[in-house]
Design an enzyme around this catalytic site. Structure first.
Site, PDB file in Angstrom:
ATOM      1  N   ASP A 230      12.694   1.759  -1.618  1.00 33.48           N
ATOM      2  CA  ASP A 230      11.331   1.964  -2.111  1.00 33.48           C
ATOM      3  C   ASP A 230      10.653   3.051  -1.291  1.00 33.48           C
ATOM      4  O   ASP A 230      10.172   2.807  -0.190  1.00 33.48           O
ATOM      5  CB  ASP A 230      10.525   0.670  -2.034  1.00 33.48           C
ATOM      6  CG  ASP A 230      11.002  -0.384  -3.004  1.00 33.48           C
ATOM      7  OD1 ASP A 230      11.433  -0.002  -4.105  1.00 33.48           O
ATOM      8  OD2 ASP A 230      10.955  -1.575  -2.661  1.00 33.48           O
ATOM      9  N   GLU A 233       5.601   2.271  -2.937  1.00 34.90           N
ATOM     10  CA  GLU A 233       4.960   1.223  -3.730  1.00 34.90           C
ATOM     11  C   GLU A 233       3.508   1.233  -3.292  1.00 34.90           C
ATOM     12  O   GLU A 233       3.194   0.947  -2.130  1.00 34.90           O
ATOM     13  CB  GLU A 233       5.612  -0.123  -3.472  1.00 34.90           C
ATOM     14  CG  GLU A 233       7.000  -0.222  -4.066  1.00 34.90           C
ATOM     15  CD  GLU A 233       7.487  -1.649  -4.136  1.00 34.90           C
ATOM     16  OE1 GLU A 233       7.495  -2.221  -5.243  1.00 34.90           O
ATOM     17  OE2 GLU A 233       7.846  -2.188  -3.071  1.00 34.90           O
TER      18      GLU A 233
END
Length: 450
Positions: A230, A233
């Site tokens: 990720d 986010e």
């Protein structure tokens, strides 16, 4: 009524398959990005493709839905294999139905899009190398940079950009899959999601339970797992970057305990669902990021730079920088009692902050940065999306979570959003114009892209 669901199509033949329908042309929107390897940056003409989870799926050579509301058509889909033989997946009207638009090097994804068949909520797209393959990235020893505008991404909404180890061709040929990456198939991530309607060419019909909150979704017996990095986010109130490790390679269809979802237990499966997250707010700098932030002001666009230090398949550190107003901004520094003043993700950082927060270090147990590096070296696909959270209302990103814990307890507070915020029905009704904008994507050598 059009359904935003992930469904595989099939050949009208004896073997199960995944086939594209012929009711709507599939034209991938163009998106230019830059490759900055070798000392200079050059334009790359790419495109994006919509995930198959959002596409209309219907009876082959007809218009009857194979999935309607949040339930399967039991006549067409009495079991996974038969469903794959009976149903076809359609092309997409990107702007009109899904709120996905591009202009040069900028991608905009709207949260809510009203269209002639109803309402679409969110979208997920992948960067393409060509019409049949996703663009693959090996991030080791490189940096990945993009501009983002989250000024219109409120509490409870996630404008995400990340990488997953999904197959480059979308699983083309697996169990007769004849749609592949061209139609956005093959998704997986470290949460081992069960809402993916077809996995490896077979419908996720067995044990399907409609969602109580999402009128278009449900969960099946199987999940689809893979390693996940990720990069971003975030919304205007909170942000995190997080590697998630798994013990498996590539897309893996899980069931039961290996999905980490037996009796609500997040741990003990093949993937690390928590990951090793670097959240400015959660790690002690509560003024660094946000509207009017002392370092990153989310009222204005800014540049996100992520550096992956290492070589070959050996990943040793993940660093973060920002650029805004012409100024390079170094990452926030950890300010947690008992934890050193880290400013990047290393194995030692993960161990120390998780101990301070009382969190299990499943990241280390499932491979740590070594496992993440091995996965990145095999190649990852770039994902960009906007979504709302029907399970936890995104409180894990921008508020205090769990809500029954003391916000003053280390690791609980993650942002200034109220604990009653982020309810999807409220966000959709009151902030339907929410959107995220990604632009100026660059990939190259360390310190070459900003």
């Amino acid at each position: 009524m059009y359904q935003r669901v992930a469904l595989f199509s099939a050949l009208a033949a004896l073997a199960r398959a995944q086939q594209a329908g012929d009711q709507q042309d599939e034209t991938h929107p163009s998106l230019t990005w830059q490759d900055c390897s070798g000392g200079s940056c050059s334009d790359v003409s790419g495109t994006v493709v919509l995930d198959s989870n959002w596409r209309w799926t219907h009876i082959i050579d007809g218009y009857e839905n194979c999935y309607e509301g949040n339930e399967w058509n039991t006549t067409a889909c009495p079991d996974g294999a038969t469903c794959a033989e009976n149903c076809a997946i359609e092309g997409a009207d990107y702007s009109g139905t899904y709120g996905v638009t591009t202009s040069g090097g900028e991608l905009t994804i709207n949260l809510v899009t009203e269209h002639e068949y109803g309402t679409n909520i969110g979208a997920r797209v992948y960067l393409m190398e060509d019409d049949s393959n996703y663009q693959m990235f090996n991030l080791i020893g490189k940096e990945f940079t993009f501009d983002v505008d989250v000024s219109n991404v409120p509490c409870g909404v996630n404008g995400a950009l990340y990488f997953v180890e999904m197959p480059q061709d979308g699983g083309m040929g697996v169990n007769g899959n004849n749609a592949g990456a061209a139609y956005g198939t093959g998704y997986c991530d470290a949460q081992c999601p069960h809402d993916i309607k077809f996995i490896d060419g077979e419908a996720n019909v067995e044990g399907w339970e409609p969602s109580e909150g999402d009128e278009n979704a449900g969960t099946g017996q199987y999940g689809t797992c893979c390693q996940e990095m990720d990069i971003w986010e975030a919304n205007s109130m909170g942000a995190a970057y997080t590697p998630h490790t798994c013990t498996t390679e590539g897309l893996y269809r899980c069931e039961g305990a290996e999905c980490s979802d037996v009796d609500g237990d997040r741990y003990g499966g093949v993937c690390d669902k928590d990951g090793c997250d670097y959240s400015h707010y959660r790690l002690g700098d509560r003024e660094y990021y946000g509207p009017g932030g002392t370092s990153v002001d989310t009222n204005e666009p800014f540049t996100v730079v992520t550096q992956f230090l290492g070589s070959g398949s050996d990943l040793t550190e993940i660093r973060r920088k920002y650029v805004q107003g012409g100024q390079v901004i170094e990452n926030s520094v950890v300010n947690v009692e008992g934890v050193e003043a880290y400013d990047s993700i290393t194995d030692q950082f993960c161990e120390d902050y998780k101990e301070a927060f009382g969190d299990p270090n499943e990241f280390a147990e499932l491979g740590g940065l070594s496992g993440m590096g091995a996965s990145l070296a095999r190649g990852h696909v770039l994902v960009m999306s906007i979504w709302v959270d029907f399970y936890a209302h995104m409180l894990w990103l921008d508020s205090s979570y769990p809500t029954d814990a003391d916000p003053e307890q280390p690791g609980i507070a993650r942002g200034d959003c109220p604990t009653d915020s982020g309810v999807p029905e409220d966000v959709i009704a009151n902030q339907p114009d929410s959107n995220v904008k990604f632009s100026n994507i660059k990939f190259g050598d360390i310190d070459s892209t900003y």
